[in-house]
Design a protein around this motif. Sequence first.
Motif, PDB file in Angstrom:
ATOM      1  N   TRP A 241      57.002  -8.781  -1.129  1.00 12.42           N
ATOM      2  CA  TRP A 241      57.121  -8.465  -2.541  1.00 12.42           C
ATOM      3  C   TRP A 241      56.421  -7.145  -2.806  1.00 12.42           C
ATOM      4  O   TRP A 241      55.423  -6.821  -2.159  1.00 12.42           O
ATOM      5  CB  TRP A 241      56.427  -9.523  -3.406  1.00 12.42           C
ATOM      6  CG  TRP A 241      57.066 -10.869  -3.376  1.00 12.42           C
ATOM      7  CD1 TRP A 241      56.696 -11.934  -2.602  1.00 12.42           C
ATOM      8  CD2 TRP A 241      58.168 -11.323  -4.153  1.00 12.42           C
ATOM      9  NE1 TRP A 241      57.510 -13.011  -2.864  1.00 12.42           N
ATOM     10  CE2 TRP A 241      58.425 -12.658  -3.814  1.00 12.42           C
ATOM     11  CE3 TRP A 241      58.970 -10.715  -5.116  1.00 12.42           C
ATOM     12  CZ2 TRP A 241      59.432 -13.394  -4.391  1.00 12.42           C
ATOM     13  CZ3 TRP A 241      59.977 -11.462  -5.694  1.00 12.42           C
ATOM     14  CH2 TRP A 241      60.199 -12.790  -5.332  1.00 12.42           C
TER      15      TRP A 241
ATOM     16  N   TYR B  94      63.374  -9.307  -9.868  1.00 15.84           N
ATOM     17  CA  TYR B  94      62.038  -9.153 -10.422  1.00 15.84           C
ATOM     18  C   TYR B  94      61.587 -10.496 -10.977  1.00 15.84           C
ATOM     19  O   TYR B  94      62.327 -11.144 -11.716  1.00 15.84           O
ATOM     20  CB  TYR B  94      62.030  -8.137 -11.570  1.00 15.84           C
ATOM     21  CG  TYR B  94      62.258  -6.710 -11.143  1.00 15.84           C
ATOM     22  CD1 TYR B  94      61.178  -5.839 -11.015  1.00 15.84           C
ATOM     23  CD2 TYR B  94      63.536  -6.232 -10.896  1.00 15.84           C
ATOM     24  CE1 TYR B  94      61.371  -4.519 -10.647  1.00 15.84           C
ATOM     25  CE2 TYR B  94      63.735  -4.911 -10.520  1.00 15.84           C
ATOM     26  CZ  TYR B  94      62.657  -4.066 -10.394  1.00 15.84           C
ATOM     27  OH  TYR B  94      62.852  -2.761 -10.027  1.00 15.84           O
ATOM     28  N   TRP B  95      60.390 -10.910 -10.635  1.00 12.27           N
ATOM     29  CA  TRP B  95      59.798 -12.124 -11.165  1.00 12.27           C
ATOM     30  C   TRP B  95      58.661 -11.733 -12.080  1.00 12.27           C
ATOM     31  O   TRP B  95      57.776 -10.970 -11.673  1.00 12.27           O
ATOM     32  CB  TRP B  95      59.226 -12.993 -10.042  1.00 12.27           C
ATOM     33  CG  TRP B  95      60.006 -14.217  -9.747  1.00 12.27           C
ATOM     34  CD1 TRP B  95      59.681 -15.489 -10.140  1.00 12.27           C
ATOM     35  CD2 TRP B  95      61.211 -14.320  -8.988  1.00 12.27           C
ATOM     36  NE1 TRP B  95      60.634 -16.372  -9.677  1.00 12.27           N
ATOM     37  CE2 TRP B  95      61.580 -15.671  -8.962  1.00 12.27           C
ATOM     38  CE3 TRP B  95      62.023 -13.410  -8.340  1.00 12.27           C
ATOM     39  CZ2 TRP B  95      62.709 -16.129  -8.311  1.00 12.27           C
ATOM     40  CZ3 TRP B  95      63.146 -13.860  -7.689  1.00 12.27           C
ATOM     41  CH2 TRP B  95      63.476 -15.205  -7.681  1.00 12.27           C
TER      42      TRP B  95
ATOM     43  N   GLU C 133      54.263  -5.589  -5.753  1.00 12.25           N
ATOM     44  CA  GLU C 133      53.543  -6.102  -6.920  1.00 12.25           C
ATOM     45  C   GLU C 133      53.137  -4.956  -7.836  1.00 12.25           C
ATOM     46  O   GLU C 133      52.542  -3.978  -7.373  1.00 12.25           O
ATOM     47  CB  GLU C 133      52.289  -6.861  -6.484  1.00 12.25           C
ATOM     48  CG  GLU C 133      52.553  -8.053  -5.582  1.00 12.25           C
ATOM     49  CD  GLU C 133      53.140  -9.249  -6.294  1.00 12.25           C
ATOM     50  OE1 GLU C 133      53.024  -9.323  -7.533  1.00 12.25           O
ATOM     51  OE2 GLU C 133      53.702 -10.113  -5.608  1.00 12.25           O
TER      52      GLU C 133
ATOM     53  N   TYR D 271      67.784  -5.563  -6.797  1.00 12.83           N
ATOM     54  CA  TYR D 271      66.435  -6.107  -6.785  1.00 12.83           C
ATOM     55  C   TYR D 271      66.347  -7.330  -7.685  1.00 12.83           C
ATOM     56  O   TYR D 271      67.039  -7.413  -8.698  1.00 12.83           O
ATOM     57  CB  TYR D 271      65.431  -5.063  -7.301  1.00 12.83           C
ATOM     58  CG  TYR D 271      65.393  -3.809  -6.464  1.00 12.83           C
ATOM     59  CD1 TYR D 271      64.541  -3.714  -5.366  1.00 12.83           C
ATOM     60  CD2 TYR D 271      66.213  -2.721  -6.771  1.00 12.83           C
ATOM     61  CE1 TYR D 271      64.508  -2.563  -4.595  1.00 12.83           C
ATOM     62  CE2 TYR D 271      66.185  -1.572  -6.007  1.00 12.83           C
ATOM     63  CZ  TYR D 271      65.336  -1.497  -4.919  1.00 12.83           C
ATOM     64  OH  TYR D 271      65.311  -0.362  -4.155  1.00 12.83           O
TER      65      TYR D 271
ATOM     66  N   SER E 292      56.626  -9.007  -9.914  1.00 14.45           N
ATOM     67  CA  SER E 292      56.896  -8.876  -8.481  1.00 14.45           C
ATOM     68  C   SER E 292      58.351  -8.492  -8.288  1.00 14.45           C
ATOM     69  O   SER E 292      59.228  -8.977  -9.000  1.00 14.45           O
ATOM     70  CB  SER E 292      56.635 -10.201  -7.767  1.00 14.45           C
ATOM     71  OG  SER E 292      55.344 -10.690  -8.066  1.00 14.45           O
ATOM     72  N   ARG E 293      58.594  -7.618  -7.305  1.00 15.63           N
ATOM     73  CA  ARG E 293      59.957  -7.171  -7.017  1.00 15.63           C
ATOM     74  C   ARG E 293      60.279  -7.442  -5.561  1.00 15.63           C
ATOM     75  O   ARG E 293      59.468  -7.198  -4.679  1.00 15.63           O
ATOM     76  CB  ARG E 293      60.085  -5.677  -7.291  1.00 15.63           C
ATOM     77  CG  ARG E 293      61.503  -5.161  -7.023  1.00 15.63           C
ATOM     78  CD  ARG E 293      61.587  -3.675  -7.162  1.00 15.63           C
ATOM     79  NE  ARG E 293      61.000  -3.064  -5.969  1.00 15.63           N
ATOM     80  CZ  ARG E 293      60.774  -1.775  -5.828  1.00 15.63           C
ATOM     81  NH1 ARG E 293      61.049  -0.937  -6.810  1.00 15.63           N
ATOM     82  NH2 ARG E 293      60.254  -1.301  -4.732  1.00 15.63           N
ATOM     83  N   ALA E 294      61.503  -7.948  -5.345  1.00 17.83           N
ATOM     84  CA  ALA E 294      62.017  -8.144  -3.993  1.00 17.83           C
ATOM     85  C   ALA E 294      63.392  -7.513  -3.914  1.00 17.83           C
ATOM     86  O   ALA E 294      64.191  -7.605  -4.848  1.00 17.83           O
ATOM     87  CB  ALA E 294      62.107  -9.629  -3.652  1.00 17.83           C
ATOM     88  N   LYS E 295      63.664  -6.885  -2.799  1.00  9.78           N
ATOM     89  CA  LYS E 295      64.969  -6.268  -2.586  1.00  9.78           C
ATOM     90  C   LYS E 295      65.938  -7.313  -2.034  1.00  9.78           C
ATOM     91  O   LYS E 295      65.597  -8.081  -1.133  1.00  9.78           O
ATOM     92  CB  LYS E 295      64.840  -5.096  -1.611  1.00  9.78           C
ATOM     93  CG  LYS E 295      66.096  -4.280  -1.497  1.00  9.78           C
ATOM     94  CD  LYS E 295      65.849  -3.038  -0.647  1.00  9.78           C
ATOM     95  CE  LYS E 295      67.087  -2.163  -0.622  1.00  9.78           C
ATOM     96  NZ  LYS E 295      66.850  -0.974   0.226  1.00  9.78           N
TER      97      LYS E 295
ATOM     98  N   GLU F 240      51.821 -11.489 -13.434  1.00 10.87           N
ATOM     99  CA  GLU F 240      52.424 -10.767 -12.310  1.00 10.87           C
ATOM    100  C   GLU F 240      53.824 -10.272 -12.636  1.00 10.87           C
ATOM    101  O   GLU F 240      54.584 -10.939 -13.338  1.00 10.87           O
ATOM    102  CB  GLU F 240      52.526 -11.679 -11.086  1.00 10.87           C
ATOM    103  CG  GLU F 240      51.197 -12.124 -10.538  1.00 10.87           C
ATOM    104  CD  GLU F 240      51.322 -13.100  -9.392  1.00 10.87           C
ATOM    105  OE1 GLU F 240      50.516 -12.998  -8.460  1.00 10.87           O
ATOM    106  OE2 GLU F 240      52.217 -13.976  -9.424  1.00 10.87           O
TER     107      GLU F 240
ATOM    108  N   ALA G  78      65.876 -18.072  -1.076  1.00 10.13           N
ATOM    109  CA  ALA G  78      65.097 -16.834  -1.000  1.00 10.13           C
ATOM    110  C   ALA G  78      65.156 -16.237   0.402  1.00 10.13           C
ATOM    111  O   ALA G  78      65.302 -15.018   0.557  1.00 10.13           O
ATOM    112  CB  ALA G  78      63.648 -17.095  -1.414  1.00 10.13           C
TER     113      ALA G  78
ATOM    114  N   LYS H  17      66.652 -12.463  -0.071  1.00  8.97           N
ATOM    115  CA  LYS H  17      65.751 -11.322  -0.274  1.00  8.97           C
ATOM    116  C   LYS H  17      65.100 -10.866   1.022  1.00  8.97           C
ATOM    117  O   LYS H  17      64.871 -11.659   1.927  1.00  8.97           O
ATOM    118  CB  LYS H  17      64.705 -11.625  -1.329  1.00  8.97           C
ATOM    119  CG  LYS H  17      63.622 -12.596  -0.935  1.00  8.97           C
ATOM    120  CD  LYS H  17      62.610 -12.746  -2.050  1.00  8.97           C
ATOM    121  CE  LYS H  17      61.285 -13.227  -1.555  1.00  8.97           C
ATOM    122  NZ  LYS H  17      60.540 -12.321  -0.709  1.00  8.97           N
TER     123      LYS H  17
END
Length: 141
Positions: free
Chosen positions: A104, A70-71, A106, A68, A18-21, A16, A96, A100
């Motif tokens: 997410w 990113y995981w 993806e 952002y 994954s992005r979170a703002k 994966e 979290a 954030k």
Amino acid sequence: MSAERPASIPQGLVVELSRAKVKPGAEAEADRWMRMLNDRLDECVATLDSERMAIEIVFRLREDGAEYLYWVTVKGQDGAGLDTDRPIDRDHVEAALRVKEPGWVEAQPQVLMLPDPVREAVLAWALRGTEETAAAPPSDG
């Protein structure tokens, strides 16, 4: 984008991105969160066993005035999620929520390239105890 599993990703393995703002104004809190994860790295790594997490990397990017996180993760599909009974997981979840925006974005994996020794180690860790570990074909590299 196709949702089909690329042939290079063995069954049972989850790859994966994954992005979170980061919430506006929460950049300093994001600094604290990432510092906490680094400072408590031994606790973080100790959770990876139950998660069947072979690789977990966090990136941070500022783009067009937004920030952002990113995981990148490579794990077995049978891994457990975060366990908020563990102090590090509880602190991670709380950070979290402060940092954030919910949800997410993806990305769809396209290719997984691992040299054979790394591939064997990742599969042995992430898929241990499953039939896929022994049956996973080597990469064509």
